[in-house]
Design an enzyme around this catalytic site. Structure first.
Site, PDB file in Angstrom:
ATOM      1  N   VAL A  59      18.709 -11.108  23.151  1.00  0.00           N
ATOM      2  CA  VAL A  59      19.813 -12.037  23.372  1.00  0.00           C
ATOM      3  C   VAL A  59      20.826 -11.462  24.348  1.00  0.00           C
ATOM      4  CG1 VAL A  59      19.596 -13.155  21.127  1.00  0.00           C
ATOM      5  CG2 VAL A  59      21.066 -11.160  21.354  1.00  0.00           C
ATOM      6  N   ASP A  60      21.346 -12.339  25.179  1.00  0.00           N
ATOM      7  CA  ASP A  60      22.506 -12.015  25.997  1.00  0.00           C
ATOM      8  C   ASP A  60      23.734 -12.117  25.096  1.00  0.00           C
ATOM      9  OD1 ASP A  60      24.111 -11.664  28.373  1.00  0.00           O
ATOM     10  OD2 ASP A  60      24.542 -13.809  28.229  1.00  0.00           O
ATOM     11  N   LYS A  61      24.852 -11.525  25.501  1.00  0.00           N
ATOM     12  CA  LYS A  61      26.053 -11.573  24.664  1.00  0.00           C
ATOM     13  C   LYS A  61      26.935 -12.765  24.996  1.00  0.00           C
ATOM     14  CE  LYS A  61      29.713  -8.910  25.274  1.00  0.00           C
ATOM     15  NZ  LYS A  61      30.845  -9.882  25.241  1.00  0.00           N
ATOM     16  N   THR A  62      27.466 -12.795  26.210  1.00  0.00           N
ATOM     17  CA  THR A  62      28.441 -13.817  26.570  1.00  0.00           C
ATOM     18  C   THR A  62      27.804 -15.207  26.618  1.00  0.00           C
ATOM     19  OG1 THR A  62      29.656 -12.201  27.877  1.00  0.00           O
ATOM     20  CG2 THR A  62      30.148 -14.517  28.267  1.00  0.00           C
ATOM     21  N   CYS A  96      16.936 -15.099  24.975  1.00  0.00           N
ATOM     22  CA  CYS A  96      17.958 -16.145  24.890  1.00  0.00           C
ATOM     23  C   CYS A  96      19.089 -15.818  25.845  1.00  0.00           C
ATOM     24  CB  CYS A  96      18.530 -16.239  23.469  1.00  0.00           C
ATOM     25  SG  CYS A  96      17.284 -16.406  22.203  1.00  0.00           S
TER      26      CYS A  96
END
Length: 799
Positions: free
Chosen positions: A483-486, A682
């Site tokens: 997963v990406d954070k922002t 994601c």
């Protein structure tokens, strides 16, 4: 006029296309443009013939034809031809395709030349009743078949249950009565089935209709000969001193197959319900504001830039921006969240959502095929038409199955004729027909596409858009979620919590310079800096020479000064001075889960911004649910180590990587796949696109960029990480459903053929009649359809 505005004519189908985004080919020093690759191939095969036909058509017709004329069914191989207008079955130019063989397309209804099944409209028009007309026609044929088959059964089977038929009807007349009742059933009600069977033998694409036509016609033809010239029937067929009649078998076979067709058409109509519900979300009219007046116009007339009024209780007509007013909008059709979202000036509105409390004035930004809702409808429709890789195995089996069944029927006939009891030929004939009928592979053909259509539609209702059936199959095997954070774990609406300057720069000057640069950027962190500057009413500067370096930062010139905004790693590569001075402060902010953006002026650090993006309320539950499903969760972010660590610890994420560039994300995904991990990625930004494309399954947040969505196989409309859990569950349940269907179909046929051939006769004296075989064949299809429809009610929610 620019190139995108120019329209030329496709010489094959006559459609108007734009040279800027169409397929082209060269011939005789000229360039020709085409709506799809199918038209280009047709042209390349015979350019002189195509051009001659075009000239002749132009001379004989005052107006051009539409794409995919009946004379050019090969057209449409390229999809929507640049126009995604919904064209339902009532449209004579509507394109139809086979749900089991999506490569088969033609203009107008018909049947598939490969499997013989009814073609479906490629685009669903909720206002059209064309598909319902097809269902009504089959139902009409079925009920006529029932009405005529019941007395036929009484005539043929009555004596077996004690009815004195021979006393009611003179000897020799019952055969003619049966012929009179069976003929309209076989050649009237069953005509579409017989035509498809004849086509299959003519093209040698043997399918279920091959067996139905062969079995029903064999029984009918034998009975006709037995009635008209009984002397032609060998005595080995005789029962009670006369040849047997199988009119009732032929009629009941046709009637039961029609019942299966009715049930199948009804089930397919229901699977299109998800698309119809989506299409019907938008209103029929919009209120356009022109000066001081307001007018009601059809939705199709709305243009980008129009100002529209949305009254309380009305649905938003198209995508756009709020220009004035305040209201709460129900976006549950997108996000699944029942709580309305407050909308004020500058906020985005999505067509199809429901305005609840206040009046809004909006500006249309995307209309027609460009709206979010239309893209969702397209994606769902394309996914429902796609084939899962497991279907390839089914197709390979089916290719050899029908010839094997015909061979089995011949063997059964020979075996009964040679070694069966008297009348041996009668037994042989009945067994052969029963084998043909019971082995119809319709259940096998329905097993995969029915589950895919229902599963994809179920996902759409939950805001989980599946690009194609292959993604469903891959998603089931995913064991690692990256997963990406922002914007993925967080809200994607960050705000500046601290500004620290260095040297002689004041906070006001720094904000003015940074905001001048970031006004050219669409990055959430950039918008946060601009918002902070506007809050403090700092001077507005103008930036020139703007450039964005994806995943690193931006550069520009402000007041003749070179400005760089980005992460410390990138600025270090640029050899910016003074970075060490900010390291301690940056780490402290990072430990509080803040993202730190560095600003350099003329190669020297001038300030840092601490920007915090709150974690979505749903994210912790989603992470827990992913872990409970046995998935590893990895976070990749361009943020500093301290920020990434703080977020990972708060959410209980297994592993994280910080300071990663888009290339690093892509390479990390490749490393995981090399280690035999099945990876779902994601993300929501442009910088996530390479990683989304590299993953086994790319999952884009619907709240993110269109580039991310184009690179993904799954789109979560609401931008909620719980959608990953829903996608995983959907894939598991759909694939389990497919395997159940294939098991029913394969086991049924494996057991049915030997029973129909007479395997139980030596032990139990049981010989299957063709009528029972037809009923059993229909039941197998019904069981597959019913099992697939169970997917409509499965739970995908994490709540």
């Amino acid at each position: 006029m620019n190139l995108a505005e120019i329209k030329v004519t496709d010489p094959v189908c006559g459609m108007s296309v734009s040279p800027a985004n169409s397929i082209r080919s060269q011939y005789d020093g000229r360039t020709f443009f085409f709506c799809c690759d199918g038209c280009r191939q047709t042209f390349d095969a015979d350019p002189q013939g195509v051009l001659a036909a075009q000239k002749q058509k132009a001379e004989s017709e005052a107006e051009g034809g539409s794409c995919c004329s009946l004379e050019q069914p090969s057209c449409c191989g390229g999809g929507n031809h640049g126009s995604k207008k919904q064209r339902g079955p009532a449209d004579p130019d509507a394109v139809y395709m086979c749900p089991m063989h999506p490569e088969i397309e033609q203009v107008g209804p018909g049947d598939c030349p490969i499997c013989g099944m009814d073609l479906e409209p490629k685009f669903i028009d909720p206002n059209s009743s064309g598909d319902e007309e097809q269902l009504r026609d089959m139902k009409r044929r079925f009920w006529v078949g029932v009405a005529l088959s019941l007395p036929l059964l009484v005539l043929s089977m009555g004596p077996m249950i004690g009815l004195p038929i021979d006393q009611w009807i003179p000897a020799g007349l019952d055969g003619w009565l049966q012929l009179a009742l069976a003929t309209p059933v076989v050649f009237g009600c069953g005509w579409p089935l017989l035509v498809r069977g004849a086509k299959s033998f003519r093209t040698w694409n043997l399918n279920m209709f091959s067996l139905i036509a062969l079995g029903a016609l064999a029984a009918f033809a034998f009975s006709v000969v037995a009635v008209i010239v009984p002397s032609w029937i060998p005595s080995a067929f005789y029962e009670a001193d006369r040849p047997p009649l199988y009119f009732e078998a032929a009629a009941v076979i046709i009637t039961l197959v029609l019942l299966g067709q009715v049930l199948e058409l009804r089930a397919r109509h229901q699977t299109g319900g998800a698309i119809r519900e989506l299409i019907q979300l938008t209103p029929d009219i919009a209120h356009r504001i022109v000066g001081d007046t307001e007018e009601d116009i059809a939705l199709e007339e709305v243009q980008a830039g129009d100002r529209l009024r949305v009254r309380p209780g009305e649905k938003v007509p198209v995508d756009g921006l709020v220009r004035s007013g305040r209201s709460r909008v129900d976006e549950s059709m997108l996000t699944g969240e029942p709580v309305p979202v407050e909308k004020t000036e500058g906020e985005r509105l999505t067509g199809g959502t429901l305005n609840q409390s206040g009046a809004l004035e909006m500006e249309a930004t995307e209309v027609g095929t460009d709206t979010v809702l239309h893209r969702i409808v397209d994606m769902v429709a394309q996914a429902q038409r796609s084939q899962a890789p497991i279907q390839k195995l089914v197709d390979q089996v089916a290719q050899y199955f029908v010839p094997a069944v015909i061979a089995s029927a011949i063997v059964a006939f020979i075996a009964w004729a040679a070694w069966g009891p008297s009348p041996s030929l009668a037994y042989a004939f009945v067994s052969a027909i029963a084998v043909l009928i019971i082995a119809c592979p319709c259940a096998l053909g329905l097993a995969t596409p029915m589950s895919v259509m229902v599963g994809v539609g179920r996902g759409a209702k939950e805001g989980v858009l599946i690009r194609d059936a292959e993604v469903l199959e891959k998603m089931e095997k995913v064991d690692t979620v990256v997963v990406d954070k922002t914007g993925t774990l967080t809200e994607g609406s960050p705000s500046v919590t601290a500004v620290q300057t260095f040297g002689s720069w004041s906070e006001s000057e720094i904000l003015a310079i940074a905001a001048a640069v970031e006004r050219n950027s669409e990055h959430p962190l950039g918008r946060a800096i601009v918002a902070r500057a506007e809050e403090q009413s700092v001077p507005k500067y103008t930036a020139t020479d703007f450039d964005s370096i994806t995943g690193k930062g931006v550069v520009a010139t402000v007041n003749d000064q070179a400005i760089s905004l980005g992460n410390s790693r990138w600025l270090k590569e640029q050899q910016v001075n003074g970075l060490d001075e900010a390291r301690e402060s940056a780490e402290r902010h990072g430990q509080q889960a803040a993202t730190v953006v560095h600003l350099a002026i003329d190669g020297t650090l001038a300030a840092i911004f601490a920007i915090q993006d709150p974690i979505k309320d749903s994210t912790p539950d989603a992470i827990v649910a992913l872990h409970q499903m046995g998935l590893d969760v990895v976070m990749l972010t361009g943020d500093a180590e301290s920020t990434a660590k703080a977020v990972a610890e708060e959410l209980g994420i297994d592993e994280f990587r910080a300071n990663v560039s888009p290339e690093d994300k892509h390479d990390f995904i490749q490393e995981l796949r090399t280690a035999n991990k099945v990876v779902a990625m994601c993300g929501d930004g442009i910088n996530d696109a390479p990683a989304l494309a590299a993953a086994n399954v790319g999952i884009a947040m619907g709240t993110g960029t269109s580039v991310a969505m184009e690179s993904s196989g799954v789109t979560l409309v609401g931008g909620d990480l719980r959608g990953v859990v829903a996608a995983k569950r959907l894939s598991q349940k759909t694939m389990r459903n497919i395997r159940q269907n294939l098991f029913f179909a394969f086991v049924y046929n494996a057991a049915g053929v030997p029973i129909a051939a007479g395997a139980l006769y030596p032990l139990f004296g049981i010989l299957l009649s063709p009528m029972i075989a037809a009923a059993a064949m229909s039941f197998s299809s019904v069981s597959v359809i019913a099992n697939a429809l169970r997917l409509r009610s499965v739970s995908l929610s994490t709540r």
